[in-house]
Scaffold this motif. Sequence first.
Motif, PDB file in Angstrom:
ATOM      1  N   SER A  19      -9.291 -41.306  84.171  1.00  0.00           N
ATOM      2  CA  SER A  19      -8.280 -42.281  84.583  1.00  0.00           C
ATOM      3  C   SER A  19      -8.657 -43.680  84.120  1.00  0.00           C
ATOM      4  O   SER A  19      -9.804 -44.105  84.267  1.00  0.00           O
ATOM      5  N   PHE A  20      -7.693 -44.408  83.568  1.00  0.00           N
ATOM      6  CA  PHE A  20      -7.888 -45.815  83.210  1.00  0.00           C
ATOM      7  C   PHE A  20      -6.533 -46.515  83.256  1.00  0.00           C
ATOM      8  O   PHE A  20      -5.554 -46.059  82.685  1.00  0.00           O
ATOM      9  N   GLY A  21      -6.506 -47.635  84.009  1.00  0.00           N
ATOM     10  CA  GLY A  21      -5.239 -48.321  84.213  1.00  0.00           C
ATOM     11  C   GLY A  21      -4.245 -47.385  84.875  1.00  0.00           C
ATOM     12  O   GLY A  21      -4.544 -46.744  85.886  1.00  0.00           O
ATOM     13  N   LYS A  22      -3.074 -47.280  84.278  1.00  0.00           N
ATOM     14  CA  LYS A  22      -2.060 -46.375  84.804  1.00  0.00           C
ATOM     15  C   LYS A  22      -2.067 -45.034  84.079  1.00  0.00           C
ATOM     16  O   LYS A  22      -1.206 -44.189  84.313  1.00  0.00           O
ATOM     17  N   ASN A  23      -3.037 -44.852  83.216  1.00  0.00           N
ATOM     18  CA  ASN A  23      -3.101 -43.637  82.401  1.00  0.00           C
ATOM     19  C   ASN A  23      -4.045 -42.610  83.012  1.00  0.00           C
ATOM     20  O   ASN A  23      -5.085 -42.955  83.582  1.00  0.00           O
ATOM     21  N   GLN A  24      -3.683 -41.359  82.870  1.00  0.00           N
ATOM     22  CA  GLN A  24      -4.512 -40.257  83.320  1.00  0.00           C
ATOM     23  C   GLN A  24      -4.509 -39.170  82.255  1.00  0.00           C
ATOM     24  O   GLN A  24      -3.448 -38.763  81.782  1.00  0.00           O
ATOM     25  N   ILE A  25      -5.706 -38.739  81.877  1.00  0.00           N
ATOM     26  CA  ILE A  25      -5.827 -37.681  80.873  1.00  0.00           C
ATOM     27  C   ILE A  25      -6.449 -36.462  81.534  1.00  0.00           C
ATOM     28  O   ILE A  25      -7.595 -36.502  81.989  1.00  0.00           O
ATOM     29  N   LYS A  26      -5.697 -35.384  81.593  1.00  0.00           N
ATOM     30  CA  LYS A  26      -6.166 -34.138  82.181  1.00  0.00           C
ATOM     31  C   LYS A  26      -6.859 -33.312  81.106  1.00  0.00           C
ATOM     32  O   LYS A  26      -6.282 -33.025  80.062  1.00  0.00           O
ATOM     33  N   LEU A  27      -8.114 -32.973  81.358  1.00  0.00           N
ATOM     34  CA  LEU A  27      -8.865 -32.178  80.399  1.00  0.00           C
ATOM     35  C   LEU A  27      -8.720 -30.681  80.683  1.00  0.00           C
ATOM     36  O   LEU A  27      -8.579 -30.270  81.834  1.00  0.00           O
ATOM     37  N   GLY A  28      -8.786 -29.886  79.626  1.00  0.00           N
ATOM     38  CA  GLY A  28      -8.764 -28.446  79.789  1.00  0.00           C
ATOM     39  C   GLY A  28     -10.044 -27.961  80.449  1.00  0.00           C
ATOM     40  O   GLY A  28     -11.046 -28.683  80.503  1.00  0.00           O
ATOM     41  N   GLY A  29     -10.027 -26.731  80.948  1.00  0.00           N
ATOM     42  CA  GLY A  29     -11.161 -26.206  81.703  1.00  0.00           C
ATOM     43  C   GLY A  29     -12.471 -26.226  80.935  1.00  0.00           C
ATOM     44  O   GLY A  29     -13.512 -26.655  81.447  1.00  0.00           O
ATOM     45  N   TYR A  30     -12.459 -25.798  79.667  1.00  0.00           N
ATOM     46  CA  TYR A  30     -13.683 -25.767  78.881  1.00  0.00           C
ATOM     47  C   TYR A  30     -14.149 -27.181  78.540  1.00  0.00           C
ATOM     48  O   TYR A  30     -15.348 -27.489  78.572  1.00  0.00           O
ATOM     49  N   ASP A  31     -13.190 -28.052  78.194  1.00  0.00           N
ATOM     50  CA  ASP A  31     -13.543 -29.443  77.891  1.00  0.00           C
ATOM     51  C   ASP A  31     -14.193 -30.105  79.109  1.00  0.00           C
ATOM     52  O   ASP A  31     -15.187 -30.827  78.989  1.00  0.00           O
ATOM     53  N   TRP A  32     -13.614 -29.839  80.278  1.00  0.00           N
ATOM     54  CA  TRP A  32     -14.155 -30.426  81.507  1.00  0.00           C
ATOM     55  C   TRP A  32     -15.567 -29.925  81.783  1.00  0.00           C
ATOM     56  O   TRP A  32     -16.446 -30.697  82.162  1.00  0.00           O
ATOM     57  N   HIS A  33     -15.792 -28.650  81.566  1.00  0.00           N
ATOM     58  CA  HIS A  33     -17.114 -28.089  81.817  1.00  0.00           C
ATOM     59  C   HIS A  33     -18.141 -28.712  80.877  1.00  0.00           C
ATOM     60  O   HIS A  33     -19.248 -29.064  81.298  1.00  0.00           O
ATOM     61  N   LEU A  35     -17.956 -31.680  79.511  1.00  0.00           N
ATOM     62  CA  LEU A  35     -18.149 -33.062  79.961  1.00  0.00           C
ATOM     63  C   LEU A  35     -19.062 -33.125  81.176  1.00  0.00           C
ATOM     64  O   LEU A  35     -19.944 -33.994  81.264  1.00  0.00           O
ATOM     65  N   MET A  36     -18.898 -32.202  82.134  1.00  0.00           N
ATOM     66  CA  MET A  36     -19.736 -32.201  83.322  1.00  0.00           C
ATOM     67  C   MET A  36     -21.208 -31.951  82.971  1.00  0.00           C
ATOM     68  O   MET A  36     -22.113 -32.594  83.516  1.00  0.00           O
ATOM     69  N   ILE A  37     -21.455 -31.049  82.052  1.00  0.00           N
ATOM     70  CA  ILE A  37     -22.835 -30.770  81.643  1.00  0.00           C
ATOM     71  C   ILE A  37     -23.453 -32.012  81.012  1.00  0.00           C
ATOM     72  O   ILE A  37     -24.593 -32.384  81.310  1.00  0.00           O
ATOM     73  N   LEU A  38     -22.697 -32.679  80.151  1.00  0.00           N
ATOM     74  CA  LEU A  38     -23.212 -33.877  79.473  1.00  0.00           C
ATOM     75  C   LEU A  38     -23.425 -35.024  80.449  1.00  0.00           C
ATOM     76  O   LEU A  38     -24.410 -35.770  80.342  1.00  0.00           O
ATOM     77  N   ILE A  39     -22.529 -35.189  81.416  1.00  0.00           N
ATOM     78  CA  ILE A  39     -22.688 -36.255  82.407  1.00  0.00           C
ATOM     79  C   ILE A  39     -23.901 -35.992  83.290  1.00  0.00           C
ATOM     80  O   ILE A  39     -24.707 -36.891  83.549  1.00  0.00           O
ATOM     81  N   GLU A  40     -24.044 -34.760  83.760  1.00  0.00           N
ATOM     82  CA  GLU A  40     -25.164 -34.440  84.636  1.00  0.00           C
ATOM     83  C   GLU A  40     -26.506 -34.583  83.923  1.00  0.00           C
ATOM     84  O   GLU A  40     -27.543 -34.737  84.567  1.00  0.00           O
ATOM     85  N   ASN A  72     -11.893 -33.675  71.866  1.00  0.00           N
ATOM     86  CA  ASN A  72     -10.968 -33.924  72.983  1.00  0.00           C
ATOM     87  C   ASN A  72     -11.592 -34.857  74.020  1.00  0.00           C
ATOM     88  O   ASN A  72     -10.923 -35.747  74.558  1.00  0.00           O
ATOM     89  N   ILE A  73     -12.876 -34.629  74.302  1.00  0.00           N
ATOM     90  CA  ILE A  73     -13.567 -35.466  75.290  1.00  0.00           C
ATOM     91  C   ILE A  73     -13.688 -36.896  74.776  1.00  0.00           C
ATOM     92  O   ILE A  73     -13.454 -37.857  75.521  1.00  0.00           O
ATOM     93  N   ARG A  74     -14.039 -37.043  73.504  1.00  0.00           N
ATOM     94  CA  ARG A  74     -14.148 -38.392  72.927  1.00  0.00           C
ATOM     95  C   ARG A  74     -12.818 -39.128  73.009  1.00  0.00           C
ATOM     96  O   ARG A  74     -12.766 -40.315  73.345  1.00  0.00           O
ATOM     97  N   ALA A  75     -11.737 -38.432  72.709  1.00  0.00           N
ATOM     98  CA  ALA A  75     -10.414 -39.062  72.790  1.00  0.00           C
ATOM     99  C   ALA A  75     -10.120 -39.531  74.212  1.00  0.00           C
ATOM    100  O   ALA A  75      -9.604 -40.634  74.425  1.00  0.00           O
ATOM    101  N   ALA A  76     -10.487 -38.712  75.193  1.00  0.00           N
ATOM    102  CA  ALA A  76     -10.250 -39.073  76.593  1.00  0.00           C
ATOM    103  C   ALA A  76     -11.089 -40.278  77.011  1.00  0.00           C
ATOM    104  O   ALA A  76     -10.668 -41.078  77.856  1.00  0.00           O
ATOM    105  N   LEU A  77     -12.269 -40.412  76.410  1.00  0.00           N
ATOM    106  CA  LEU A  77     -13.169 -41.516  76.747  1.00  0.00           C
ATOM    107  C   LEU A  77     -12.923 -42.756  75.894  1.00  0.00           C
ATOM    108  O   LEU A  77     -13.627 -43.756  76.034  1.00  0.00           O
ATOM    109  N   GLY A  78     -11.934 -42.704  75.002  1.00  0.00           N
ATOM    110  CA  GLY A  78     -11.666 -43.841  74.127  1.00  0.00           C
ATOM    111  C   GLY A  78     -12.700 -43.966  73.032  1.00  0.00           C
ATOM    112  O   GLY A  78     -13.015 -45.068  72.571  1.00  0.00           O
ATOM    113  N   ASP A  79     -13.229 -42.848  72.598  1.00  0.00           N
ATOM    114  CA  ASP A  79     -14.268 -42.805  71.578  1.00  0.00           C
ATOM    115  C   ASP A  79     -13.764 -41.966  70.405  1.00  0.00           C
ATOM    116  O   ASP A  79     -12.683 -41.377  70.457  1.00  0.00           O
TER     117      ASP A  79
END
Length: 244
Positions: A19-33, A35-40, A72-79
């Motif tokens: 989420s950023f500003g009024k925008n929300q980007i929903k990630l697919g299940g695999y993309d989210w997983h 991202l979670m591994i990389l964040i953790e 996909n993750i980079r696009a969601a993060l503005g990268d």
Amino acid sequence: MSEPTINNRKIVLNKKLVSFGKNQIKLGGYDWHVLMILIENHGKIVSSDILVSTAWEGKIVTKASLTQSISNIRAALGDDGKNQRYLKTIAKAGYTIPSNAISYGKSRRLNLQHSFIYKFPLIILSFIFGIALERPIFDSIHFLNNREKIKIYNEEPFKKDELVISASFLNENLNVKPNTPRNLNLLKDIANNVYIDASDKNYNFIFTSKNFPPINISANSTPDITRAFESAIDSYAKHINNEY
């Protein structure tokens, strides 16, 4: 726990979106997983093999699937793949989110300041309650990197109604197996496998899921193993509900 922020974009854990500003980007299940591994494991390099085998566990996919997920993750993060400011490719090694690219609220920083006690992989002692929670921020990568090397002595499912949780026993000396926990239904949608290990003083229950990083719960071995398993399930479910 405060939600992580990357490039002024909030990672909304309970909705699996950016989420950023009024925008929300929903990630697919695999993309989210992924991202979670990389964040953790931010600040650490996570290999492509680990990301694929964990995010797509049990499925046969090519590295192209991971490449698309990273894009996909980079696009969601503005990268993007050219700049790689927030999600970097490390040649012949894997991917990483640099520590300085991610921020948390005050409560998360306080947790990290006292997190040295969680650097011991998979075992945490609790002298008061006999139950402790391993923060995955440091140790999930240890478990992921060693999961395929760990010897499994026995596997069996625990079933309750339509719920089936696979259990992998990591200790050949674990003579007494737990009965089906009365609260097994708490694991619905938050865990699909549990690795069970035992030492002289502790039982260790490592819960894994397609949506959350591996989390280890260590329980004092004074109670019987079934009670220890039930206590670990309670602690794990409360942690997931509170954190995500």
